[in-house]
Scaffold this motif. Structure first.
Motif, PDB file in Angstrom:
ATOM      1  N   GLY A  77       0.822  -1.201   0.000  1.00  0.00           N
ATOM      2  CA  GLY A  77       0.000   0.000   0.000  1.00  0.00           C
ATOM      3  C   GLY A  77       0.854   1.248   0.000  1.00  0.00           C
ATOM      4  N   GLY A  78       0.188   2.371  -0.084  1.00  0.00           N
ATOM      5  CA  GLY A  78       0.888   3.640  -0.047  1.00  0.00           C
ATOM      6  C   GLY A  78       1.341   4.103  -1.419  1.00  0.00           C
ATOM      7  N   PRO A  79       1.936   5.280  -1.464  1.00  0.00           N
ATOM      8  CA  PRO A  79       2.299   5.898  -2.736  1.00  0.00           C
ATOM      9  C   PRO A  79       3.400   5.176  -3.507  1.00  0.00           C
ATOM     10  N   GLY A  80       4.143   4.307  -2.861  1.00  0.00           N
ATOM     11  CA  GLY A  80       5.220   3.602  -3.543  1.00  0.00           C
ATOM     12  C   GLY A  80       4.757   2.404  -4.350  1.00  0.00           C
ATOM     13  N   MET A  81       3.473   2.051  -4.232  1.00  0.00           N
ATOM     14  CA  MET A  81       2.977   0.865  -4.936  1.00  0.00           C
ATOM     15  C   MET A  81       3.072   0.986  -6.454  1.00  0.00           C
ATOM     16  N   ILE A  82       2.680   2.113  -6.986  1.00  0.00           N
ATOM     17  CA  ILE A  82       2.636   2.267  -8.440  1.00  0.00           C
ATOM     18  C   ILE A  82       4.049   2.237  -9.028  1.00  0.00           C
ATOM     19  N   PRO A  83       5.000   3.014  -8.499  1.00  0.00           N
ATOM     20  CA  PRO A  83       6.365   2.909  -9.032  1.00  0.00           C
ATOM     21  C   PRO A  83       6.949   1.500  -8.876  1.00  0.00           C
ATOM     22  N   ALA A  84       6.666   0.812  -7.768  1.00  0.00           N
ATOM     23  CA  ALA A  84       7.165  -0.550  -7.571  1.00  0.00           C
ATOM     24  C   ALA A  84       6.567  -1.491  -8.617  1.00  0.00           C
ATOM     25  N   ALA A  85       5.299  -1.300  -8.920  1.00  0.00           N
ATOM     26  CA  ALA A  85       4.643  -2.126  -9.937  1.00  0.00           C
ATOM     27  C   ALA A  85       5.259  -1.871 -11.313  1.00  0.00           C
ATOM     28  N   ARG A  86       5.519  -0.632 -11.630  1.00  0.00           N
ATOM     29  CA  ARG A  86       6.152  -0.305 -12.921  1.00  0.00           C
ATOM     30  C   ARG A  86       7.564  -0.868 -13.002  1.00  0.00           C
ATOM     31  N   ASP A  87       8.290  -0.842 -11.879  1.00  0.00           N
ATOM     32  CA  ASP A  87       9.635  -1.425 -11.849  1.00  0.00           C
ATOM     33  C   ASP A  87       9.590  -2.920 -12.116  1.00  0.00           C
ATOM     34  N   LEU A  88       8.574  -3.597 -11.585  1.00  0.00           N
ATOM     35  CA  LEU A  88       8.432  -5.025 -11.836  1.00  0.00           C
ATOM     36  C   LEU A  88       8.203  -5.287 -13.320  1.00  0.00           C
ATOM     37  N   VAL A  89       7.400  -4.450 -13.957  1.00  0.00           N
ATOM     38  CA  VAL A  89       7.162  -4.593 -15.404  1.00  0.00           C
ATOM     39  C   VAL A  89       8.470  -4.427 -16.160  1.00  0.00           C
ATOM     40  N   ARG A  90       9.232  -3.401 -15.829  1.00  0.00           N
ATOM     41  CA  ARG A  90      10.503  -3.141 -16.510  1.00  0.00           C
ATOM     42  C   ARG A  90      11.433  -4.357 -16.394  1.00  0.00           C
ATOM     43  N   ALA A  91      11.542  -4.908 -15.201  1.00  0.00           N
ATOM     44  CA  ALA A  91      12.408  -6.071 -14.983  1.00  0.00           C
ATOM     45  C   ALA A  91      11.878  -7.296 -15.723  1.00  0.00           C
ATOM     46  N   PHE A  92      10.570  -7.476 -15.756  1.00  0.00           N
ATOM     47  CA  PHE A  92       9.984  -8.633 -16.432  1.00  0.00           C
ATOM     48  C   PHE A  92      10.188  -8.538 -17.943  1.00  0.00           C
ATOM     49  N   VAL A  93      10.020  -7.360 -18.494  1.00  0.00           N
ATOM     50  CA  VAL A  93      10.253  -7.174 -19.937  1.00  0.00           C
ATOM     51  C   VAL A  93      11.713  -7.481 -20.269  1.00  0.00           C
TER      52      VAL A  93
END
Length: 142
Positions: A23-39
């Motif tokens: 939760g909290g404001p860091g969720m969205i950037p963390a989710a985008r970072d996961l996408v970047r690493a997965f790609v």
């Protein structure tokens, strides 16, 4: 929409990754970072990734995780998996309510997230479970 495979099926040969988001404001950037690493992992595995795919995937993930953050108490889990030539994006949250798919309305301000997700993805389904739900979206790699 119906899934091409059961969302709860497990295949150990599938390229996948997941993260629990508290939760909290860091969720969205963390989710985008996961996408970047997965790609990046897709590329390392020899999967051809179209030029627009990373941005589309980040947008879909951002919308689904934002919905979980806004409409569900507690943490959520984001999982990305390569399944049948598509990337399955799964967001599990503790909310009881299902996503509301609103009709297209170019005059509406906001609340276009699921409209965007359904336009980019081949499939979008929601599966309830005993502690909330999981929203699955299949984003094509072609």
């Amino acid at each position: 929409m119906t899934p091409a495979r059961r969302p709860d099926a497990v295949d150990s040969s599938v390229l996948s990754t997941a993260v629990d988001l508290s939760g909290g404001p860091g969720m969205i950037p963390a989710a985008r970072d996961l996408v970047r690493a997965f790609v990046a992992r897709l590329g390392e595995a020899g999967v051809e990734v179209p030029r627009t795919f990373p941005d589309d995937a980040r947008l879909v993930v951002s919308e689904l995780v934002t919905n979980a953050l806004r409409h569900a108490p507690g943490p959520c889990r984001l999982k990305l998996a390569l399944v049948d030539g598509q990337v399955e994006i799964a967001v599990t949250d503790t909310g009881e309510g299902f996503p509301t798919f609103l009709p297209r309305d170019p005059l509406r301000v906001g609340r276009h997230g699921l409209e965007i997700v359904t336009r980019l993805c081949d499939e979008v389904i929601t599966k309830p479970h005993d502690r909330g739900k999981t929203v699955y979206a299949r984003l094509p790699l072609a």
